[in-house]
Design an enzyme around this catalytic site. Structure first.
Site, short mmCIF file in Angstrom:
data_model
loop_
_atom_site.label_atom_id
_atom_site.label_comp_id
_atom_site.label_asym_id
_atom_site.label_seq_id
_atom_site.Cartn_x
_atom_site.Cartn_y
_atom_site.Cartn_z
NE ARG A 1 -4.35 -1.44 1.73
CZ ARG A 1 -5.35 -1.66 2.57
NH1 ARG A 1 -5.23 -1.37 3.85
NH2 ARG A 1 -6.49 -2.16 2.12
N GLY B 1 -7.75 -8.53 1.15
CA GLY B 1 -6.50 -8.58 1.92
C GLY B 1 -5.83 -9.93 1.87
CE LYS C 1 -19.00 -14.25 9.01
NZ LYS C 1 -18.89 -13.09 9.93
N GLY D 1 -12.39 -4.29 1.24
CA GLY D 1 -13.80 -3.91 1.35
C GLY D 1 -14.22 -2.94 0.27
P1 ADP Z 1 -10.09 -11.68 1.57
O1 ADP Z 1 -9.34 -11.03 2.71
O2 ADP Z 1 -9.20 -12.00 0.41
O3 ADP Z 1 -11.32 -10.91 1.19
P2 ADP Z 1 -11.54 -13.40 3.37
O4 ADP Z 1 -11.13 -12.50 4.49
O5 ADP Z 1 -12.95 -13.41 2.97
O6 ADP Z 1 -10.62 -13.11 2.10
O7 ADP Z 1 -11.17 -14.90 3.73
C1 ADP Z 1 -9.86 -15.28 4.07
C2 ADP Z 1 -9.87 -16.39 5.08
O8 ADP Z 1 -10.67 -17.46 4.65
C3 ADP Z 1 -8.48 -16.94 5.31
O9 ADP Z 1 -8.08 -16.64 6.62
C4 ADP Z 1 -8.65 -18.44 5.09
O10 ADP Z 1 -7.97 -19.23 6.04
C5 ADP Z 1 -10.15 -18.62 5.24
N1 ADP Z 1 -10.61 -19.84 4.61
C6 ADP Z 1 -10.50 -20.20 3.32
N2 ADP Z 1 -11.01 -21.43 3.12
C7 ADP Z 1 -11.45 -21.88 4.32
C8 ADP Z 1 -12.07 -23.07 4.79
N3 ADP Z 1 -12.34 -24.07 3.96
N4 ADP Z 1 -12.37 -23.16 6.09
C9 ADP Z 1 -12.09 -22.15 6.93
N5 ADP Z 1 -11.53 -20.99 6.56
C10 ADP Z 1 -11.20 -20.85 5.27
MG MG Z 2 -9.72 -10.99 4.84
#
Ligand code: ADP
Ligand code: MG
Length: 403
Positions: free
Chosen positions: A36, A353, A197, A376
């Site tokens: 960043r 992230g 989620k 976000g």
């Molecule tokens: P981003 O930051 O790229 O938007 P998220 O914050 O939505 O992504 O999700 C990232 C998290 O999702 C990571 O910490 C990863 O460990 C978790 N994750 C991915 N697959 C699974 C799974 N099958 N079960 C539990 N957690 C998961």
């Molecule tokens: Mg995240």
């Protein structure tokens, strides 16, 4: 992008307040990823070359209106000093006499970084008095903080009402890249969504379903879709109260002719920890006491094959618990194949992230078309929503318009 940018501004000798997003990850007071900061360098350099007096301001973490020594911007100032090859002092506070003096002494071609804006609760409240004080420091306002553009705070929205305002170069690039996805994607256009989620991503999936040709789902959030298909997911992360949403999304995809690719096999683990017992199973056969933690090999191959002719890809959310190396295979396989697609001329945009961290860990960030600095903010943009920090910036006058 139809916003005025710093290229349109006459900044020579002017004091320019630049809202940047230096909200970088820290561990033990050290910056673990400076993307960043590096992303803001082109804007800062252009302003310096044009003789501006540059006042940088950012938040860091969530100090909630109180001074927290662990969230001071000093490590950021040090990193900036290296990157810009000129000294960047950090004020002791965003407000106060010391800061005012430092700003008065600032000359053309010099840079100053204000201390963490969120040490003042007025920042997140978009307090007009606080915004007016920040505005009083400068002649011109520039917003280059795309990652904070979905928040209406004093330094992202309030201040723009007091000063002639412009978008920075990073803000411009983020908006152009993300708009291209929504407006003029080369087809086939695929979205890959993973992460923890599904509830965080329902709105973006809904909007993307009107745009994409293919939706690839993985990570924890795919488990809720497996439930929607009537499969069991054992102890896996899932959101039973979102099964209805997942069903609706699958039905809409079918109605819109969007191909949905879900895992067909998965890696399951006894616990979501390092060194635990794990194995590959078909997605139909998940026993009650196991957790889904990654894509199986057949799912990886299926997804890589499905994406092999995509001309445009947006990716958000890791496809497994990639922080644990044994469960990073799906994420890594897709990251490698996307780098390959980008090398061959496809537009590949990665946002979020953790997704960006995964791509960076693999050393593949430079090969992607665009790595968004906004998690976000990029999702809200792709939901089709207006970002307050963008809306507040003035549009470029239409060509041929009377002055
Ligand atoms: P981003 O930051 O790229 O938007 P998220 O914050 O939505 O992504 O999700 C990232 C998290 O999702 C990571 O910490 C990863 O460990 C978790 N994750 C991915 N697959 C699974 C799974 N099958 N079960 C539990 N957690 C998961
Ligand atoms: Mg995240």
């Amino acid at each position: 992008m139809n916003k005025l940018t710093i290229r349109d501004a006459d900044v020579a000798g002017k004091r320019v307040f630049v809202r940047v997003d230096f909200n970088v990850p820290l561990a033990d007071g050290k910056i673990t990823d400076d993307s960043r900061i590096r992303a803001a360098i082109p804007t800062i350099n252009l302003l310096l070359q044009r003789g501006a007096r540059v006042i940088l301001a950012s938040h860091l973490g969530r100090p909630d209106g109180k001074v927290q020594d662990g969230l001071r911007l000093r490590p950021v100032g040090e990193r900036l000093t290296q990157l810009l090859r000129r000294h960047v002092p950090v004020t002791g506070d965003a407000l106060g006499v010391g800061t005012e003096d430092a700003i008065k002494r600032l000359r053309s071609g010099e840079v100053l970084l204000l201390e963490n804006l969120r040490f003042h609760a007025e920042e997140e409240k978009n307090d007009p008095g606080f915004a007016a004080t920040l505005a009083s420091y400068a002649d011109i306002y520039v917003n280059d903080a795309f990652g904070t553009a979905h928040r209406a705070h004093a330094s992202t929205v309030g201040i723009a009402k007091f000063l002639p305002s412009y978008a920075g170069l990073l803000m411009e690039r983020e908006i152009e890249m993300l708009s291209r996805l929504l407006e003029t994607p080369e087809r086939p256009f695929a979205a890959i969504l993973g992460g923890a989620k599904v509830s965080d991503k329902i709105k973006v999936i809904d909007h993307l379903l009107t745009k994409v040709d293919m939706l690839v789902l993985g990570g924890g959030m795919a488990n809720t879709f497996l439930l929607a298909q009537g499969k069991a997911v054992g102890k896996s992360l899932a959101e039973p109260d979102r099964v209805e949403d997942a069903r609706r999304i699958l039905a809409t995809a079918e109605a819109n002719g969007v191909r949905v690719v879900l895992p067909v096999d998965v890696i399951v683990a006894k616990e979501v920890t390092r060194g635990t017992e794990y194995k590959t199973l078909l997605a139909e056969k998940i026993p009650a006491s196991w957790h889904i933690v990654d894509l199986g090999k057949a799912s990886q191959d299926l997804m890589v094959d499905a994406l092999s002719d995509a001309k445009t890809v947006f990716w958000n959310g890791p496809l497994g618990v990639f922080e644990i190396p044994s469960f990073a295979h799906g994420t890594r396989a897709v990251a490698r194949m996307l780098a390959d697609r980008a090398d061959k001329g496809a537009t590949v945009v990665v946002g979020g992230g953790d997704s960006v961290a995964a791509v960076t860990q693999e050393g593949l960030a430079d090969r992607m078309t665009h790595i968004s600095t906004g998690g976000g903010a990029s999702l809200e943009f792709l939901e089709g929503r207006d970002l307050p920090g963008v809306t507040v910036l003035p549009d470029r006058p239409a060509v041929g318009a009377k002055a």
